[in-house]
Design a protein around this motif. Structure first.
Motif, mmCIF file in Angstrom:
data_model
loop_
_atom_site.group_PDB
_atom_site.id
_atom_site.type_symbol
_atom_site.label_atom_id
_atom_site.label_comp_id
_atom_site.label_asym_id
_atom_site.label_seq_id
_atom_site.Cartn_x
_atom_site.Cartn_y
_atom_site.Cartn_z
ATOM 1 N N MET A 19 25.340 51.931 37.260
ATOM 2 C CA MET A 19 26.497 51.091 37.555
ATOM 3 C C MET A 19 26.601 49.934 36.556
ATOM 4 O O MET A 19 25.594 49.321 36.189
ATOM 5 C CB MET A 19 26.388 50.523 38.969
ATOM 6 N N PRO A 20 27.816 49.601 36.106
ATOM 7 C CA PRO A 20 27.999 48.426 35.255
ATOM 8 C C PRO A 20 27.584 47.141 35.978
ATOM 9 O O PRO A 20 27.744 47.035 37.203
ATOM 10 C CB PRO A 20 29.503 48.428 34.957
ATOM 11 N N GLU A 21 27.080 46.181 35.236
ATOM 12 C CA GLU A 21 26.607 44.937 35.844
ATOM 13 C C GLU A 21 27.727 44.191 36.551
ATOM 14 O O GLU A 21 27.505 43.567 37.589
ATOM 15 C CB GLU A 21 25.965 44.052 34.783
ATOM 16 N N HIS A 22 28.945 44.257 35.981
ATOM 17 C CA HIS A 22 30.034 43.475 36.595
ATOM 18 C C HIS A 22 30.395 44.003 37.984
ATOM 19 O O HIS A 22 30.881 43.258 38.825
ATOM 20 C CB HIS A 22 31.265 43.460 35.683
ATOM 21 N N VAL A 23 30.151 45.288 38.247
ATOM 22 C CA VAL A 23 30.409 45.834 39.577
ATOM 23 C C VAL A 23 29.424 45.238 40.576
ATOM 24 O O VAL A 23 29.805 44.830 41.685
ATOM 25 C CB VAL A 23 30.316 47.373 39.561
ATOM 26 N N GLY A 24 28.149 45.162 40.184
ATOM 27 C CA GLY A 24 27.155 44.547 41.063
ATOM 28 C C GLY A 24 27.468 43.096 41.352
ATOM 29 O O GLY A 24 27.331 42.631 42.494
ATOM 30 N N ARG A 25 27.911 42.355 40.331
ATOM 31 C CA ARG A 25 28.249 40.935 40.531
ATOM 32 C C ARG A 25 29.436 40.792 41.481
ATOM 33 O O ARG A 25 29.459 39.898 42.335
ATOM 34 C CB ARG A 25 28.549 40.270 39.187
ATOM 35 N N ALA A 26 30.428 41.668 41.329
ATOM 36 C CA ALA A 26 31.600 41.602 42.206
ATOM 37 C C ALA A 26 31.214 41.870 43.657
ATOM 38 O O ALA A 26 31.696 41.199 44.576
ATOM 39 C CB ALA A 26 32.664 42.595 41.745
ATOM 40 N N LEU A 27 30.307 42.836 43.876
ATOM 41 C CA LEU A 27 29.886 43.145 45.238
ATOM 42 C C LEU A 27 29.078 42.002 45.835
ATOM 43 O O LEU A 27 29.202 41.698 47.026
ATOM 44 C CB LEU A 27 29.078 44.439 45.260
ATOM 45 N N GLU A 28 28.244 41.369 45.035
ATOM 46 C CA GLU A 28 27.474 40.226 45.539
ATOM 47 C C GLU A 28 28.397 39.109 46.004
ATOM 48 O O GLU A 28 28.181 38.508 47.062
ATOM 49 C CB GLU A 28 26.527 39.720 44.447
ATOM 50 N N LYS A 29 29.428 38.832 45.223
ATOM 51 C CA LYS A 29 30.372 37.787 45.619
ATOM 52 C C LYS A 29 31.134 38.202 46.876
ATOM 53 O O LYS A 29 31.322 37.394 47.795
ATOM 54 C CB LYS A 29 31.364 37.521 44.478
ATOM 55 N N ALA A 30 31.565 39.455 46.925
ATOM 56 C CA ALA A 30 32.347 39.929 48.065
ATOM 57 C C ALA A 30 31.535 39.943 49.355
ATOM 58 O O ALA A 30 32.107 39.874 50.448
ATOM 59 C CB ALA A 30 32.897 41.320 47.781
ATOM 60 N N MET A 31 30.186 40.022 49.248
ATOM 61 C CA MET A 31 29.329 40.038 50.433
ATOM 62 C C MET A 31 28.613 38.707 50.635
ATOM 63 O O MET A 31 27.556 38.655 51.271
ATOM 64 C CB MET A 31 28.315 41.188 50.334
ATOM 65 N N ASP A 59 42.080 40.473 44.330
ATOM 66 C CA ASP A 59 41.053 39.751 43.571
ATOM 67 C C ASP A 59 39.769 40.568 43.479
ATOM 68 O O ASP A 59 39.118 40.631 42.426
ATOM 69 C CB ASP A 59 40.744 38.408 44.242
ATOM 70 N N PHE A 60 39.388 41.185 44.582
ATOM 71 C CA PHE A 60 38.170 41.997 44.629
ATOM 72 C C PHE A 60 38.267 43.172 43.658
ATOM 73 O O PHE A 60 37.346 43.434 42.871
ATOM 74 C CB PHE A 60 37.963 42.478 46.062
ATOM 75 N N ILE A 61 39.391 43.884 43.679
ATOM 76 C CA ILE A 61 39.551 45.042 42.800
ATOM 77 C C ILE A 61 39.587 44.615 41.346
ATOM 78 O O ILE A 61 39.017 45.286 40.469
ATOM 79 C CB ILE A 61 40.831 45.822 43.174
ATOM 80 N N ARG A 62 40.241 43.482 41.055
ATOM 81 C CA ARG A 62 40.248 42.999 39.671
ATOM 82 C C ARG A 62 38.828 42.777 39.175
ATOM 83 O O ARG A 62 38.490 43.111 38.037
ATOM 84 C CB ARG A 62 41.058 41.706 39.575
ATOM 85 N N ALA A 63 38.003 42.183 40.024
ATOM 86 C CA ALA A 63 36.619 41.932 39.627
ATOM 87 C C ALA A 63 35.849 43.238 39.431
ATOM 88 O O ALA A 63 35.034 43.358 38.512
ATOM 89 C CB ALA A 63 35.923 41.060 40.672
ATOM 90 N N LEU A 64 36.099 44.217 40.285
ATOM 91 C CA LEU A 64 35.423 45.509 40.135
ATOM 92 C C LEU A 64 35.849 46.221 38.860
ATOM 93 O O LEU A 64 35.067 46.974 38.264
ATOM 94 C CB LEU A 64 35.724 46.410 41.335
ATOM 95 N N ARG A 65 37.090 45.997 38.438
ATOM 96 C CA ARG A 65 37.598 46.667 37.240
ATOM 97 C C ARG A 65 37.370 45.857 35.972
ATOM 98 O O ARG A 65 37.672 46.333 34.875
ATOM 99 C CB ARG A 65 39.096 46.942 37.382
ATOM 100 N N SER A 66 36.879 44.631 36.076
ATOM 101 C CA SER A 66 36.705 43.779 34.901
ATOM 102 C C SER A 66 35.694 44.394 33.956
ATOM 103 O O SER A 66 34.777 45.109 34.349
ATOM 104 C CB SER A 66 36.248 42.381 35.307
ATOM 105 N N HIS A 67 35.865 44.060 32.699
ATOM 106 C CA HIS A 67 34.948 44.559 31.679
ATOM 107 C C HIS A 67 34.262 43.378 31.007
ATOM 108 O O HIS A 67 34.847 42.311 30.848
ATOM 109 C CB HIS A 67 35.703 45.360 30.620
ATOM 110 N N PRO A 68 33.015 43.540 30.546
ATOM 111 C CA PRO A 68 32.361 42.476 29.799
ATOM 112 C C PRO A 68 33.167 42.139 28.553
ATOM 113 O O PRO A 68 33.772 43.013 27.934
ATOM 114 C CB PRO A 68 31.004 43.085 29.425
#
Length: 714
Positions: A238-250, A263-272
């Motif tokens: 998994m890309p790191e940004h997906v893990g970061r988005a899930l941590e914030k969402a939880m 906002d949540f989906i934007r973060a999941l789709r964000s790229h480094p």
């Protein structure tokens, strides 16, 4: 208990599930001749007034929700003293079954499903409804990966009296938010927490808060006190940004989470951020500090209150809907403050960053309906910025990842939405661009442009680099229409009538077929998860299966079409505007005419907010129609000039005439808001684009950006 043979007009076929609230049957509506999911209150609860009230509330709640990713309610009543509710029957499997059978889900497929549910939740939350039991078993997935959210049986409707005893936990602990477990007041961020837990399970292979424990007390303890294990420990791919988005969402505190599903989906789709020279292709963000954040909350609250979207009059300000909006700004990506350009006396306004664009950029979703869930604000009279074109602008702009893209000759211009500054080096393709641009946002961001020398270019949306190109060997004629379908195919319509689908990632051909001889599709296609609907220059409407890419049906229209075919899935019809003045609706299944409504003047545009169809004409008329039968709900003569296609949310319809006169009309009765009316002082040749509180107006001479003024109540 014996299964009844029939309940009212519904013939029972089989039982499909039983829960604490009742029994669910698959049934058949003998009047409307369609399958339904029929929920009947359990006999052991039929004397429980609280259960009866909650069951009735579920029906009343769902009747208010009309969204393509929420199961529809068809009927509600009582049978032998027991209430029932007839809902849309959704073919497919639950997400729970899919995860149990297939294990971890690929990122692209998972994001596609999550985005649909996030959109559904944002829609429900906008209407003041909290689901309270988001879990994989309540998400149905069909063969095309279309997701449907079901079972609002514990939904909390902010207009209903409290029906749950204080301290009673309603929901599924494995997916419940900490505040729900503690019996605290909830808002939409609780549902989004549950969606994040599901996302973790989809990508990690198991829910974050179980750790081998199955007892409810152990799960509750982890939900309340332990952080989720890092996603990359469960799935290193998994890309790191997906893990970061899930941590914030939880996050344990709602204020630390995302405010909306978008906002949540934007973060999941964000790229480094790529290590490359600065480029206007790359999305930019502005970070705020403490004092600015406090100001943002105050201004955002003021805007929501004054616009009547939050509480009003004597209403309570402690509803879930109100509390969600009150904290939405500081818990999401902070928005920039824009100073008017050119300078004037109007104050700086906090604006959401445009993130999606108009419906030409991303097809098959709300943008083809010209529908916006966000508020539509009154605009300041002076433009914030203006781009003067050196060549006539013939093709409409699109907005993707916070940037404006539009063709100018052989170049793709990219403008910063904040100030209109162009990229230092626009992408020149060597031949004039002939078709509207299209964008692909999945695990990547690609921009597609077709040129008059029969070339198709795929450019990196973040840095403008060429990814791939198709020449005349693959594309034998000029591309007139290009769009990305909901399942991710790049659809091309050629002047010679050929329809070609290619893989956006690499340009490989996926399908090819021909319509009538020399029939060229000149309108953007209407799209759903299961069908693509094409209008050609011979006035023939063609339905194509989105999965097999085969023709389903064709029908010739009696009057010349003037708009694209717009699918109104809830009503089961395709709406088409006519040059002779009217709207025709055809069955999405067969192409047979369902209804036709005559109107005053050639139809110039359609918009749809899931409840009403809005129509504009060249004579300056604005109509609201019932999608099911075409009955006129109200009509208003807005202006003597021709109206461009309208924009709509749940409160207002925004219309703009070709002479530049802007009007806001109530979706309820058509009454206009005089203080919000505006003469922009310029002509408009392309449909207006409204994103993030800004209106972008285009004609052949350039592009103008109008920002909002301070909100004031009509």
């Amino acid at each position: 208990m014996l299964t009844p043979l029939a309940i009212g007009r519904f013939r029972i076929e089989k039982g499909i599930g039983q829960g604490g609230m009742g029994i669910v049957y698959r049934a058949y509506d003998t009047v409307l001749q369609r399958p339904v999911a029929l929920k009947l209150l359990g006999t052991h609860l039929s004397g429980d007034e609280q259960a009866l009230a909650r069951f009735r509330r579920e029906a009343e709640t769902l009747i208010r929700l009309k969204h393509s990713n929420i199961a529809l309610v068809y009927d509600f009543g009582e049978h032998e003293g027991r209430p029932y509710i007839a809902m849309e029957w959704v073919d497919g499997r639950t997400l729970k079954d899919i995860l149990q059978e297939e294990g971890r889900m690929p990122l692209g497929r998972g994001l596609h499903i999550l985005e649909q549910i996030a959109n559904a939740l944002d829609y429900a939350h906008h209407h003041g409804i909290i689901h309270r039991d988001i879990k994989p078993a309540n998400i149905l997935i069909d063969d095309h990966d279309h997701a449907t959210l079901v079972d609002f049986g514990v939904a909390w409707w902010d207009e209903a009296p409290s029906l749950t005893t204080t301290g009673v936990i309603v929901g599924t602990p494995l997916y419940m938010s900490p505040e729900q477990l503690l019996g605290q007041p909830l808002d939409g961020r609780s549902d989004l927490y549950s969606l994040a837990v599901i996302a973790y399970e989809m990508f990690g292979g198991s829910p974050p808060f179980c750790g081998g424990e199955t007892s409810t007390p152990a799960v509750i303890h982890q939900q309340l006190y332990l952080p989720p294990p890092p996603l990359l420990e469960q799935n290193p791919a998994m890309p790191e940004h997906v893990g970061r988005a899930l941590e914030k969402a939880m996050s344990k505190l709602p204020a630390d989470r995302f405010a909306t599903g978008a906002d949540f989906i934007r973060a999941l789709r964000s790229h480094p951020v790529k290590k490359a020279p600065p480029s206007f292709f790359r999305r930019k963000k502005t970070l705020w500090a403490g004092v600015a954040g406090v100001l943002l909350v105050v201004l955002a609250l003021s805007a929501f209150w004054q616009w009547g979207i939050g509480p009003s009059g004597g209403g309570s300000n402690n509803t879930p809907d109100a509390s969600l909006r009150a904290a939405s700004r500081p818990t999401s990506s902070p928005a920039p403050t824009i100073s008017p350009t050119p300078a004037d006396d109007s104050p700086a306004i906090p604006i959401e960053e445009p993130d999606g664009g108009n419906w030409q950029s991303v097809n098959g979703n709300e943008r083809q309906f010209r529908y916006h869930e966000s508020a539509i604000f009154p605009l300041a009279a002076a433009p914030r910025w203006h781009y003067q074109a050196s060549q006539p602008l013939k093709i409409p702009l699109i907005i993707v990842e916070g940037q404006l893209f539009f063709p100018e000759g052989d170049a793709i211009q990219i403008l910063n939405w904040r100030n209109g500054e162009p990229a230092e080096t626009p992408s020149h393709l060597g031949a004039s661009i002939t078709a509207p641009l299209a964008a692909w946002l999945d695990e990547d961001f690609l921009l597609f442009a077709s040129t008059e020398d029969d070339q198709l270019y795929a450019l990196d949306g973040y840095n403008g680099a060429l990814r791939w190109r198709l020449n005349s060997d693959a594309i034998p004629d000029e591309v007139l229409v290009q769009a990305v379908t909901p399942d991710g195919a790049l659809y091309l319509s050629l002047r010679n009538g050929d329809q070609i689908g290619v893989d956006p990632a690499d340009g490989e051909t996926q399908f090819s077929l021909s319509l009538n001889d020399n029939a060229a599709v000149i309108q953007p296609p209407g799209m759903t998860a299961t069908g693509v609907y094409l209008l050609d220059d011979q006035n023939t409407l063609t339905a194509m299966d989105a999965d097999s890419h085969t023709l389903v049906w064709q029908t010739g229209l009696t009057d010349q079409a003037s708009t694209p075919a717009l699918p109104l899935e809830e009503a089961g019809v395709l709406a088409v505007g006519e040059q002779d003045g009217g709207v025709q609706a055809l069955s999405v299944l067969s192409g047979e005419e369902r209804w036709r409504q005559s109107l005053n003047g050639s139809v110039t545009g359609l918009a749809y907010n899931y409840e009403r169809l809005f129509v504009t004409t060249a004579e300056g008329w604005l109509y609201a129609l019932q999608p099911e039968d075409g009955v006129i709900i109200w009509e208003q003569h807005v202006t003597s000039a021709a109206l461009l296609p309208p924009l709509v949310n749940d409160v207002w319809v925004l219309t703009l005439s070709d002479a530049g006169v802007l009007t806001l009309s109530s979706v309820e009765n058509g009454d206009d808001w005089p203080e919000a009316g505006l003469d922009l002082g310029l002509s408009a040749t392309q449909p207006p684009v409204f994103v993030g509180g800004w209106l972008f107006v285009q004609n052949e001479e350039g592009v103008w950006a109008f920002g909002p003024q301070e909100a004031s109540s009509p």
